[in-house]
Motif scaffolding. Structure first.
Motif, mmCIF file in Angstrom:
data_model
loop_
_atom_site.group_PDB
_atom_site.id
_atom_site.type_symbol
_atom_site.label_atom_id
_atom_site.label_comp_id
_atom_site.label_asym_id
_atom_site.label_seq_id
_atom_site.Cartn_x
_atom_site.Cartn_y
_atom_site.Cartn_z
ATOM 1 N N UNK A 101 12.396 -7.555 17.980
ATOM 2 C CA UNK A 101 13.325 -8.279 17.108
ATOM 3 C C UNK A 101 12.904 -8.209 15.639
ATOM 4 N N UNK A 102 11.645 -7.842 15.399
ATOM 5 C CA UNK A 102 11.134 -7.796 14.026
ATOM 6 C C UNK A 102 11.714 -6.575 13.312
ATOM 7 N N UNK A 103 12.227 -6.775 12.128
ATOM 8 C CA UNK A 103 12.823 -5.681 11.366
ATOM 9 C C UNK A 103 11.788 -4.578 11.113
ATOM 10 N N UNK A 104 12.134 -3.347 11.493
ATOM 11 C CA UNK A 104 11.254 -2.206 11.255
ATOM 12 C C UNK A 104 10.232 -1.949 12.339
ATOM 13 N N UNK A 105 10.201 -2.783 13.378
ATOM 14 C CA UNK A 105 9.247 -2.613 14.469
ATOM 15 C C UNK A 105 9.913 -1.901 15.651
ATOM 16 N N UNK A 106 9.200 -0.946 16.252
ATOM 17 C CA UNK A 106 9.676 -0.249 17.449
ATOM 18 C C UNK A 106 8.564 -0.242 18.487
ATOM 19 N N UNK A 107 8.767 -0.984 19.571
ATOM 20 C CA UNK A 107 7.708 -1.145 20.578
ATOM 21 C C UNK A 107 8.193 -0.697 21.955
ATOM 22 N N UNK A 108 7.746 0.465 22.444
ATOM 23 C CA UNK A 108 8.061 0.860 23.812
ATOM 24 C C UNK A 108 7.467 -0.132 24.811
ATOM 25 N N UNK A 145 8.688 2.528 9.896
ATOM 26 C CA UNK A 145 9.849 2.159 9.077
ATOM 27 C C UNK A 145 9.489 1.128 8.010
ATOM 28 N N UNK A 146 8.457 0.362 8.255
ATOM 29 C CA UNK A 146 8.062 -0.688 7.310
ATOM 30 C C UNK A 146 7.258 -0.114 6.150
ATOM 31 N N UNK A 147 6.496 0.943 6.411
ATOM 32 C CA UNK A 147 5.625 1.505 5.377
ATOM 33 C C UNK A 147 6.465 2.043 4.223
ATOM 34 N N UNK A 148 5.990 1.779 3.026
ATOM 35 C CA UNK A 148 6.715 2.206 1.836
ATOM 36 C C UNK A 148 7.795 1.237 1.391
ATOM 37 N N UNK A 149 7.941 0.124 2.113
ATOM 38 C CA UNK A 149 8.911 -0.899 1.723
ATOM 39 C C UNK A 149 8.156 -2.146 1.263
ATOM 40 N N UNK A 150 8.843 -3.021 0.572
ATOM 41 C CA UNK A 150 8.179 -4.206 0.041
ATOM 42 C C UNK A 150 7.985 -5.272 1.117
ATOM 43 N N UNK A 151 6.761 -5.768 1.194
ATOM 44 C CA UNK A 151 6.422 -6.850 2.123
ATOM 45 C C UNK A 151 5.628 -7.887 1.343
ATOM 46 N N UNK A 152 6.183 -9.064 1.193
ATOM 47 C CA UNK A 152 5.520 -10.155 0.466
ATOM 48 C C UNK A 152 5.044 -9.715 -0.911
ATOM 49 N N UNK A 153 5.887 -8.942 -1.603
ATOM 50 C CA UNK A 153 5.563 -8.518 -2.958
ATOM 51 C C UNK A 153 4.642 -7.323 -3.051
ATOM 52 N N UNK A 154 4.283 -6.736 -1.906
ATOM 53 C CA UNK A 154 3.412 -5.561 -1.894
ATOM 54 C C UNK A 154 4.126 -4.420 -1.161
ATOM 55 N N UNK A 155 3.647 -3.199 -1.387
ATOM 56 C CA UNK A 155 4.267 -2.038 -0.743
ATOM 57 C C UNK A 155 3.206 -1.262 0.025
#
Length: 400
Positions: free
Chosen positions: A313-320, A334-344
């Motif tokens: 359910x977490x945005x950008x997470x893919x868990x088989x 998918x999360x890498x390179x995007x902003x998370x809590x003001x950091x990338x």
């Protein structure tokens, strides 16, 4: 002449990444922060009472206060032989078994027993963090190959063949896997075993999670799938995971007589024998009541379904969906390179640090097991903490 102050070989060995993350989480907890750690591969259950009772009884026998055979108590080696036949489908003589101080020592000694300087070991990844270091300590050369979430984290014979050279001595085969929970089916296992047999490649197979499978899945031992492979296979195992006995430090190695002989010689100098009380407790673990063991397995199966559903359910997470062990291995590319809590974050190592600081959740980054872009979550922790931690991630990243 200037000499190195400490051993260059030892200095090159990296600290266990999983233990490092877990230690950092515990340090933050000690500071009063409400950290939830998914880092350690350690069941949250106590060792079943009948096993503990066997250890208490062993304290009343003075024979257990003395040196015993370096290869292990005869009664325990017999019990291990019976377990190996029951769960790995191969009949072995107790003389083909050496008892070790935990599964880690069995892994270490397996490489020491067969690897010579420069020998190559094909290492399918994602792999447990200690394998490359154990190979290096035997002066071998790890040759990693990788399977991502698109392959359900399982490598193919074609990948193995592409990695094989004239220096290939062994391949590591782990099913169920740490860190991914992937389980190779019978056909996949047989194909890899036949490839190893045809090419004269040793197999070191870590079966410590073989009894922790779910959804009716069976972890097929490679020597059960290809019995002829037994003369070039070392099986390592232990009671830490299935029996909630991580602190008892009891493992073993099963293999051909010549490999066991050299490993026994090493152990005779390294540590003499394994703790006799732990050996007595393990006899009870392997031969006693299985009901508490099954209860723990069922709890892991329930938690598996819960954690995978919530992580996805977490945005950008893919868990088989893992089929064994007690880990969920999440593709977070998918999360890498995007902003998370003001950091990338550019790597899963950076992402894990952000998650720990911002959500107070500890997970092990993929760099510990091979390529970046993944996070490992152990679900060997209580249900309430398991859910709360993932909810923190859902809040941090948002939901799909």
């Amino acid at each position: 002449m200037t000499r190195e102050r400490v051993s260059k070989k030892m200095a090159a060995i990296a600290e266990s990444a999983t233990l490092k993350v877990d230690a950092k989480a515990k340090a933050l907890k000690a500071e009063g922060r409400p950290v939830i750690s998914y880092a350690a591969g350690e069941p949250d259950f106590p060792t079943p009472p009948h096993i503990v009772d066997a250890a208490r009884a062993a304290l009343d026998d003075p024979a257990n206060f003395r040196y015993t055979a370096a290869t292990g108590l005869p009664e325990l080696r017999k019990a291990i032989a019976e377990k190996t036949k029951r769960d790995s489908g191969i009949e072995v003589d107790p003389a083909q078994i050496i008892v070790t101080n935990g599964g880690k020592q069995a892994v270490y000694m397996a490489f020491q027993a067969i690897i010579n300087p420069g020998d190559e070991v094909i290492l399918p990844g994602p792999y447990w963090t200690s394998y490359p270091e154990a190979i290096a300590l035997a002066d071998g050369v790890a040759v990693p190959i990788y399977a991502g979430a698109d392959q359900n984290y399982k490598v193919t014979v074609e990948q193995l063949e592409a990695a094989r050279t004239e220096r290939t001595k062994a391949v590591v085969f782990v099913s169920p896997s740490n860190p991914t929970g992937a389980v190779y089916n019978f056909e996949e296992t047989k194909a890899i075993g036949e490839w190893a047999l045809a090419n004269g490649v040793w197999v070191i197979t870590d079966e410590i999670y073989q009894n922790l499978t779910y959804g009716g899945v069976k972890a097929v031992s490679i020597v059960e799938a290809v019995p002829e492979l037994a003369e070039q296979t070392l099986l390592v195992n232990g009671v830490a995971k299935t029996y909630a006995m991580t602190g008892w430090r009891l493992g073993w190695m099963v293999g051909p007589a010549d490999a066991i002989k050299v490993a026994a010689n090493l152990q005779s100098h390294l540590c003499s024998n394994v703790n006799n009380i732990a050996q007595r407790a393990t006899i009870e673990a392997l031969t006693g009541d299985t009901a508490p063991i099954e209860e723990m397995r069922q709890a892991f199966e329930r938690r598996r379904a819960l954690i995978v559903a919530e992580l996805n359910k977490v945005r950008g997470f893919n868990c088989p969906m893992p089929e064994g062990a007690f880990y969920a291995y999440v593709d977070v590319s998918e999360v890498l390179g995007t902003e998370v809590a003001g950091k990338t974050p550019q790597t899963s190592l950076e992402l894990a640090d952000i998650i720990l600081e911002e959500a107070e959740v500890a997970a092990v980054p993929g760099e510990a097991f091979g390529p970046s872009g993944y996070l490992r979550f152990s679900y060997a922790l209580g249900d309430e903490a398991l859910v709360e931690g993932i909810q923190r991630l859902q809040k941090l990243f948002g939901t799909k």
